[in-house]
Design an enzyme around this catalytic site. Structure first.
Site, PDB file in Angstrom:
ATOM      1  N   CYS A 124      60.482 -50.378  -3.926  1.00 20.64           N
ATOM      2  CA  CYS A 124      59.516 -50.898  -4.897  1.00 20.64           C
ATOM      3  C   CYS A 124      60.228 -51.108  -6.246  1.00 20.64           C
ATOM      4  O   CYS A 124      61.386 -50.737  -6.425  1.00 20.64           O
ATOM      5  CB  CYS A 124      58.337 -49.938  -5.040  1.00 20.64           C
ATOM      6  SG  CYS A 124      58.721 -48.421  -5.941  1.00 20.64           S
ATOM      7  N   GLU A 155      62.933 -43.065  -2.051  1.00 18.92           N
ATOM      8  CA  GLU A 155      64.192 -43.449  -2.685  1.00 18.92           C
ATOM      9  C   GLU A 155      64.454 -42.636  -3.945  1.00 18.92           C
ATOM     10  O   GLU A 155      65.569 -42.174  -4.185  1.00 18.92           O
ATOM     11  CB  GLU A 155      64.181 -44.944  -3.035  1.00 18.92           C
ATOM     12  CG  GLU A 155      64.027 -45.854  -1.842  1.00 18.92           C
ATOM     13  CD  GLU A 155      62.590 -46.230  -1.502  1.00 18.92           C
ATOM     14  OE1 GLU A 155      62.375 -47.340  -0.981  1.00 18.92           O
ATOM     15  OE2 GLU A 155      61.660 -45.413  -1.754  1.00 18.92           O
ATOM     16  N   CYS A 200      58.298 -41.877  -4.582  1.00 18.43           N
ATOM     17  CA  CYS A 200      58.789 -42.600  -3.414  1.00 18.43           C
ATOM     18  C   CYS A 200      60.018 -41.891  -2.844  1.00 18.43           C
ATOM     19  O   CYS A 200      60.709 -41.140  -3.540  1.00 18.43           O
ATOM     20  CB  CYS A 200      59.185 -44.021  -3.809  1.00 18.43           C
ATOM     21  SG  CYS A 200      57.855 -45.018  -4.470  1.00 18.43           S
TER      22      CYS A 200
END
Length: 160
Positions: free
Chosen positions: A112, A75, A73
Site C-alpha cells: 500500500c 511490510e 501492515c
C-alpha cells in the site's frame, strides 16, 4: 506546458514454482508468516519476509485493530523489526503475499502507499535498491527491481 511519462517495469513469473530458489524460499517464509496475521476485520491476511545483508530474515504479518488505523501492515511490521533488531544491515529483498478468507486472491498484491513510503525511507537511507517480490495467494509473482520503480516520485528527507 510539458507532459512527462513515468513508467514502471516488472518481471513476471508464472508462479512460485518458477522463482529462483533463494527467492522461492523467502516467499515460502512470507506465506508461512501470513498465517499469523491478525485480520478479524478485513479478513485479508498478508505476510512479508525481508532478506538482510547479514543473512538474517525479518518477518511480519498484518496486525489489525478495531480502532482504525491503529494496526500495521505486514511490510511495515517486518521492515520496522529489521530496523530495530539489525540497524546496520541493508535490506536486499522483500517478499510479500496476500490471501483472503472471503475469496481467492490470484493476482499480485503490491504494498500500500504507507508501506511504499516506509520502504522508501530504508531504500533512500541505504542508497541501495530493495528488490520487491509480490503475489496473491496463487498465480503470478511480480518482481520490482526497487521501491523507486513502485513509487517513482519518492518523497524523502532531502525534500524537507
Amino acid at each position: 506546458m510539458e507532459n512527462i511519462t513515468i513508467t514502471s517495469t516488472f518481471t513476471v513469473y508464472p508462479s512460485v514454482a518458477d522463482l529462483p530458489a533463494d527467492v522461492k524460499g523467502l516467499m515460502e517464509q512470507a506465506v508461512a508468516v501470513r498465517k499469523n496475521a491478525y485480520a478479524p476485520y478485513s479478513k485479508f491476511h498478508v505476510g512479508a519476509a525481508i532478506l538482510l545483508s547479514n543473512g538474517e530474515v525479518a518477518l511480519g504479518s498484518n496486525q489489525e485493530n478495531a480502532a482504525y488505523p491503529s494496526g500495521l501492515c505486514a511490510e511495515r511490521v517486518a521492515i520496522f523489526h529489521a530496523g530495530a533488531i539489525y540497524p546496520d544491515a541493508q535490506i536486499i529483498r522483500m517478499a510479500i503475499t496476500a490471501a483472503s478468507s472471503q475469496r481467492e486472491v490470484n493476482a499480485p498484491i503490491p504494498p500500500c502507499g504507507a508501506c511504499r513510503q516506509s520502504i522508501a525511507e530504508y531504500e533512500l537511507k541505504q542508497d541501495i535498491p530493495i528488490e520487491i517480490w509480490f503475489m496473491g495467494e496463487t498465480g503470478e509473482v511480480y518482481r520490482s527491481e526497487s521501491l523507486k520503480n513502485l513509487l517513482p516520485m519518492v518523497f524523502g528527507g532531502k525534500d524537507l
